[in-house]
Design a protein around this motif. Structure first.
Motif, PDB file in Angstrom:
ATOM      1  N   GLU A 259      49.390 -23.195  -8.235  1.00 57.76           N
ATOM      2  CA  GLU A 259      50.026 -23.422  -9.533  1.00 57.76           C
ATOM      3  C   GLU A 259      50.022 -22.123 -10.329  1.00 57.76           C
ATOM      4  O   GLU A 259      49.294 -21.182  -9.997  1.00 57.76           O
ATOM      5  N   ASP A 260      50.835 -22.080 -11.382  1.00 56.89           N
ATOM      6  CA  ASP A 260      50.816 -20.910 -12.258  1.00 56.89           C
ATOM      7  C   ASP A 260      49.447 -20.754 -12.898  1.00 56.89           C
ATOM      8  O   ASP A 260      48.853 -19.669 -12.894  1.00 56.89           O
ATOM      9  N   LEU A 261      48.929 -21.859 -13.468  1.00 57.87           N
ATOM     10  CA  LEU A 261      47.609 -21.874 -14.099  1.00 57.87           C
ATOM     11  C   LEU A 261      46.933 -23.203 -13.775  1.00 57.87           C
ATOM     12  O   LEU A 261      47.574 -24.254 -13.811  1.00 57.87           O
ATOM     13  N   GLY A 262      45.659 -23.158 -13.477  1.00 52.88           N
ATOM     14  CA  GLY A 262      44.913 -24.382 -13.209  1.00 52.88           C
ATOM     15  C   GLY A 262      43.482 -24.254 -13.705  1.00 52.88           C
ATOM     16  O   GLY A 262      42.835 -23.226 -13.482  1.00 52.88           O
ATOM     17  N   LEU A 263      43.002 -25.288 -14.378  1.00 59.39           N
ATOM     18  CA  LEU A 263      41.619 -25.314 -14.855  1.00 59.39           C
ATOM     19  C   LEU A 263      40.860 -26.381 -14.078  1.00 59.39           C
ATOM     20  O   LEU A 263      41.284 -27.539 -14.027  1.00 59.39           O
ATOM     21  N   TRP A 264      39.739 -25.982 -13.476  1.00 61.26           N
ATOM     22  CA  TRP A 264      38.936 -26.886 -12.660  1.00 61.26           C
ATOM     23  C   TRP A 264      37.545 -26.983 -13.271  1.00 61.26           C
ATOM     24  O   TRP A 264      36.856 -25.977 -13.420  1.00 61.26           O
ATOM     25  N   LEU A 265      37.114 -28.185 -13.619  1.00 61.58           N
ATOM     26  CA  LEU A 265      35.807 -28.386 -14.232  1.00 61.58           C
ATOM     27  C   LEU A 265      35.009 -29.427 -13.450  1.00 61.58           C
ATOM     28  O   LEU A 265      35.561 -30.435 -12.996  1.00 61.58           O
ATOM     29  N   THR A 266      33.723 -29.177 -13.321  1.00 59.80           N
ATOM     30  CA  THR A 266      32.797 -30.138 -12.726  1.00 59.80           C
ATOM     31  C   THR A 266      31.647 -30.351 -13.686  1.00 59.80           C
ATOM     32  O   THR A 266      31.057 -29.377 -14.177  1.00 59.80           O
ATOM     33  N   GLU A 267      31.342 -31.604 -13.985  1.00 62.53           N
ATOM     34  CA  GLU A 267      30.209 -31.903 -14.849  1.00 62.53           C
ATOM     35  C   GLU A 267      28.969 -32.098 -13.989  1.00 62.53           C
ATOM     36  O   GLU A 267      28.871 -33.040 -13.205  1.00 62.53           O
ATOM     37  N   ALA A 268      28.029 -31.171 -14.116  1.00 64.78           N
ATOM     38  CA  ALA A 268      26.769 -31.222 -13.394  1.00 64.78           C
ATOM     39  C   ALA A 268      25.658 -31.620 -14.359  1.00 64.78           C
ATOM     40  O   ALA A 268      25.871 -31.674 -15.571  1.00 64.78           O
ATOM     41  N   PRO A 269      24.457 -31.896 -13.848  1.00 61.76           N
ATOM     42  CA  PRO A 269      23.370 -32.299 -14.751  1.00 61.76           C
ATOM     43  C   PRO A 269      23.058 -31.268 -15.835  1.00 61.76           C
ATOM     44  O   PRO A 269      22.602 -31.629 -16.918  1.00 61.76           O
ATOM     45  N   ASP A 270      23.305 -29.988 -15.562  1.00 62.26           N
ATOM     46  CA  ASP A 270      22.955 -28.945 -16.521  1.00 62.26           C
ATOM     47  C   ASP A 270      24.133 -28.433 -17.326  1.00 62.26           C
ATOM     48  O   ASP A 270      24.016 -27.413 -18.016  1.00 62.26           O
ATOM     49  N   GLY A 271      25.292 -29.071 -17.252  1.00 58.87           N
ATOM     50  CA  GLY A 271      26.435 -28.625 -18.034  1.00 58.87           C
ATOM     51  C   GLY A 271      27.728 -28.642 -17.239  1.00 58.87           C
ATOM     52  O   GLY A 271      27.811 -29.252 -16.171  1.00 58.87           O
ATOM     53  N   LEU A 272      28.726 -27.975 -17.775  1.00 62.49           N
ATOM     54  CA  LEU A 272      30.030 -27.892 -17.124  1.00 62.49           C
ATOM     55  C   LEU A 272      30.152 -26.578 -16.360  1.00 62.49           C
ATOM     56  O   LEU A 272      29.763 -25.517 -16.855  1.00 62.49           O
ATOM     57  N   GLU A 273      30.686 -26.655 -15.151  1.00 64.47           N
ATOM     58  CA  GLU A 273      30.983 -25.477 -14.349  1.00 64.47           C
ATOM     59  C   GLU A 273      32.446 -25.553 -13.945  1.00 64.47           C
ATOM     60  O   GLU A 273      33.007 -26.636 -13.810  1.00 64.47           O
ATOM     61  N   GLY A 274      33.070 -24.410 -13.738  1.00 68.73           N
ATOM     62  CA  GLY A 274      34.460 -24.452 -13.312  1.00 68.73           C
ATOM     63  C   GLY A 274      35.085 -23.082 -13.279  1.00 68.73           C
ATOM     64  O   GLY A 274      34.408 -22.055 -13.307  1.00 68.73           O
ATOM     65  N   GLY A 275      36.402 -23.069 -13.225  1.00 63.68           N
ATOM     66  CA  GLY A 275      37.119 -21.810 -13.163  1.00 63.68           C
ATOM     67  C   GLY A 275      38.568 -21.988 -13.563  1.00 63.68           C
ATOM     68  O   GLY A 275      39.124 -23.085 -13.478  1.00 63.68           O
ATOM     69  N   LEU A 276      39.157 -20.899 -14.024  1.00 65.01           N
ATOM     70  CA  LEU A 276      40.576 -20.870 -14.345  1.00 65.01           C
ATOM     71  C   LEU A 276      41.287 -20.062 -13.261  1.00 65.01           C
ATOM     72  O   LEU A 276      41.046 -18.861 -13.110  1.00 65.01           O
ATOM     73  N   THR A 277      42.128 -20.734 -12.496  1.00 65.97           N
ATOM     74  CA  THR A 277      42.874 -20.093 -11.414  1.00 65.97           C
ATOM     75  C   THR A 277      44.256 -19.716 -11.905  1.00 65.97           C
ATOM     76  O   THR A 277      44.895 -20.479 -12.627  1.00 65.97           O
ATOM     77  N   TYR A 278      44.728 -18.525 -11.510  1.00 67.23           N
ATOM     78  CA  TYR A 278      46.019 -18.055 -12.000  1.00 67.23           C
ATOM     79  C   TYR A 278      46.841 -17.439 -10.873  1.00 67.23           C
ATOM     80  O   TYR A 278      46.303 -16.935  -9.885  1.00 67.23           O
ATOM     81  N   ASN A 279      48.141 -17.491 -11.041  1.00 64.51           N
ATOM     82  CA  ASN A 279      49.092 -16.895 -10.108  1.00 64.51           C
ATOM     83  C   ASN A 279      49.198 -15.401 -10.433  1.00 64.51           C
ATOM     84  O   ASN A 279      49.710 -15.018 -11.481  1.00 64.51           O
ATOM     85  N   ALA A 280      48.726 -14.562  -9.522  1.00 67.84           N
ATOM     86  CA  ALA A 280      48.681 -13.123  -9.784  1.00 67.84           C
ATOM     87  C   ALA A 280      50.058 -12.475  -9.731  1.00 67.84           C
ATOM     88  O   ALA A 280      50.203 -11.317 -10.132  1.00 67.84           O
ATOM     89  N   ASP A 281      51.071 -13.202  -9.263  1.00 73.15           N
ATOM     90  CA  ASP A 281      52.430 -12.652  -9.270  1.00 73.15           C
ATOM     91  C   ASP A 281      53.002 -12.595 -10.682  1.00 73.15           C
ATOM     92  O   ASP A 281      53.896 -11.786 -10.961  1.00 73.15           O
ATOM     93  N   ILE A 282      52.506 -13.452 -11.566  1.00 72.86           N
ATOM     94  CA  ILE A 282      53.118 -13.551 -12.895  1.00 72.86           C
ATOM     95  C   ILE A 282      52.125 -13.367 -14.039  1.00 72.86           C
ATOM     96  O   ILE A 282      52.543 -13.192 -15.181  1.00 72.86           O
ATOM     97  N   TYR A 283      50.808 -13.415 -13.743  1.00 75.98           N
ATOM     98  CA  TYR A 283      49.814 -13.228 -14.796  1.00 75.98           C
ATOM     99  C   TYR A 283      48.841 -12.113 -14.426  1.00 75.98           C
ATOM    100  O   TYR A 283      48.421 -12.010 -13.266  1.00 75.98           O
ATOM    101  N   ARG A 284      48.493 -11.301 -15.406  1.00 77.20           N
ATOM    102  CA  ARG A 284      47.490 -10.269 -15.220  1.00 77.20           C
ATOM    103  C   ARG A 284      46.091 -10.874 -15.284  1.00 77.20           C
ATOM    104  O   ARG A 284      45.875 -11.918 -15.897  1.00 77.20           O
ATOM    105  N   ARG A 285      45.151 -10.174 -14.671  1.00 77.97           N
ATOM    106  CA  ARG A 285      43.761 -10.633 -14.715  1.00 77.97           C
ATOM    107  C   ARG A 285      43.257 -10.699 -16.152  1.00 77.97           C
ATOM    108  O   ARG A 285      42.494 -11.586 -16.515  1.00 77.97           O
TER     109      ARG A 285
END
Length: 469
Positions: A259-285
């Motif tokens: 996808e162009d942009l995707g947010l992935w979150l997991t709720e663990a016992p100690d908080g939220l973990e996750g990442g924002l994935t981006y399409n490097a063809d159209i978005y800069r780091r």
């Protein structure tokens, strides 16, 4: 890896497996493994249905009036929703997209997560709904757009008989979202709750069928049926053991983006973990990092001001990330210029602004990174983080081993989560100088307790990720 240190890699095909099957696999492995150790038969009940039974039922359902009713629901929902436009990008969308992408990892500590859960409860929504609402609010404010479509994966295990069946049940639901800055947070998440619940009541229409329907074909060929993806998984009850064995799941980056942009979150016992994935063809780091940072900022503002209007929550204030992201707004006429990037570099933390030229100590480590990650050395900068470049714990283990052989000393594994190339190289150079002056030898591959490097790294990884907000 050692007598008491193992990595289990399981790679099922996505056509026959979904996220809900992971917990089933872990739970069944635990029961069966414990039974084997005890020398007794396991007590798992026989399945009453198989995935084949479900597949046969599903094919028949697709020819039923219930399917037509659900498909009519989606046609009406999209007919009533204003057509969204594609979000602005850093680079023009080309005809031959490479699929390259990366992920900026994030973590929300337990204290803030508990605050957010309390806010969600006060508005009679789940933490999932609140996190989805904040993501929609972020994108709406950045793009200066009132309408967008967010796709979200769902379990689609609607029958008790299939709760214990491994296989592919999940589906992807496109959710049209309207954002009115005059609404309070409570009003907005209530609206979002209604949208999501009604969509869940009609979740069995396969996403692939949308694109083939005349009402959706135009959207699919233009800006697509959705602009961004949001995924939320509650893993608080996930087993942490297989029989007597303790285990930890390892996040492995996929150097690509569907996808162009995707947010992935997991709720663990100690908080939220996750990442924002981006399409490097159209978005800069830098843009993806700013989106990640701004999302965490908005979560903090929601926790502190749960009764504010949406307009008040997204007010830029002194946020350098909000200022930088203005180039994605439709109200702006120009594409992001070098001056805008320089403005961000001047306003954010110092680690984002080292010179692009690699000095000697950085170059040695960068060469190892480039070889392991299979990327060009010329594409690397002192501000780069190993995991943002596509690294993962297994690759980091290899890098640490190679760096130890080349330099004679070992870098602490958790530093690879937090520090960039310039920081790692400068501290390692100082450590090497200190070792040379004191006559001390380099750190050994095993510590006093005899634990392997991989074991130490993985035991520190979860703690490092969860504490990094």
């Amino acid at each position: 890896i050692d007598d008491d240190d193992h990595v289990f890699v399981f790679v099922p095909h996505r056509l026959v497996w979904d996220g809900g099957s992971v917990d089933l696999l872990i739970n069944e492995l635990s029961v069966i493994y414990q039974a084997q150790l005890s020398g007794v038969p396991h007590d798992l009940p026989e399945l009453t249905v198989t995935h084949g039974d479900y597949a046969e039922w599903y094919l028949n359902w697709l020819a039923s009036t219930q399917f037509e009713d659900q498909l009519s629901f989606w046609k009406k929902r999209f007919a009533d929703a204003p057509p969204p436009r594609a979000l602005r990008t850093d680079m023009p969308r080309g005809a031959g997209m490479t699929g390259q992408g990366s992920t900026h990892w994030m973590a929300v500590d337990g204290a803030l997560t508990r605050q957010l859960r309390s806010v969600a409860r006060s508005h009679e929504v789940t933490l999932n709904m609140l996190a989805l609402g904040v993501f929609a609010l972020l994108l709406s404010s950045v793009a200066d757009a009132r309408s967008l479509v967010v796709a979200t994966p769902v379990r689609s295990r609607q029958f008790p008989e299939v709760e214990t069946v491994m296989g592919l049940f999940g589906n992807l639901l496109p959710l049209p979202v309207e954002v009115d800055p005059r609404q309070t947070l409570g009003e907005f998440v209530q609206y979002l709750k209604h949208q999501l619940v009604s969509a869940m009541d009609n979740q069995q229409v396969p996403f692939e069928r949308f694109a083939g329907e005349p009402e959706f074909s135009g959207r699919a060929k233009g800006d697509g049926l959705y602009q961004v993806l949001f995924s939320f998984e509650d893993a608080r009850e996930r087993s942490l053991a297989i029989g007597p064995l303790r285990h930890r799941q390892l996040p492995v980056s996929q150097r690509g983006a569907t996808e162009d942009l995707g947010l992935w979150l997991t709720e663990a016992p100690d908080g939220l973990e996750g990442g924002l994935t981006y399409n490097a063809d159209i978005y800069r780091r830098e843009t993806a990092a700013a989106l990640r940072n701004r999302y965490v900022e908005l979560l903090q503002r929601v926790a502190e001001h749960p009764k504010d209007t949406l307009a008040a929550l997204v007010a830029a204030g002194t946020s350098p990330d909000a200022v930088y992201l203005r180039h994605l707004s439709r109200s702006q006429t120009a594409e992001p210029a070098a001056g805008a990037r320089e403005e961000r570099a001047a306003g954010v933390a110092a680690e984002t602004s080292p010179p692009a030229v690699l000095v000697s100590a950085q170059l040695q480590l960068a060469q190892i990174w480039a070889a392991v990650l299979k990327i060009k050395l010329s594409d690397m900068r002192p501000s780069d983080n190993f995991f943002d470049l596509g690294g993962d714990p297994l690759l980091a283990m290899r890098v640490i081993q190679l760096a130890e052989r080349a330099s004679g000393f070992r870098t602490a594994p958790p530093r690879y989560v937090f520090e960039n190339l310039g920081q790692l190289a400068s501290r390692d150079a100082a450590s090497a100088l200190g070792e040379a002056r004191s006559g001390g030898g380099g750190a050994r591959l095993k510590d006093a307790a005899g634990r392997t490097l991989l074991g130490r790294m993985f035991s520190g990884w979860g703690k490092a990720v969860r504490s990094n907000s």
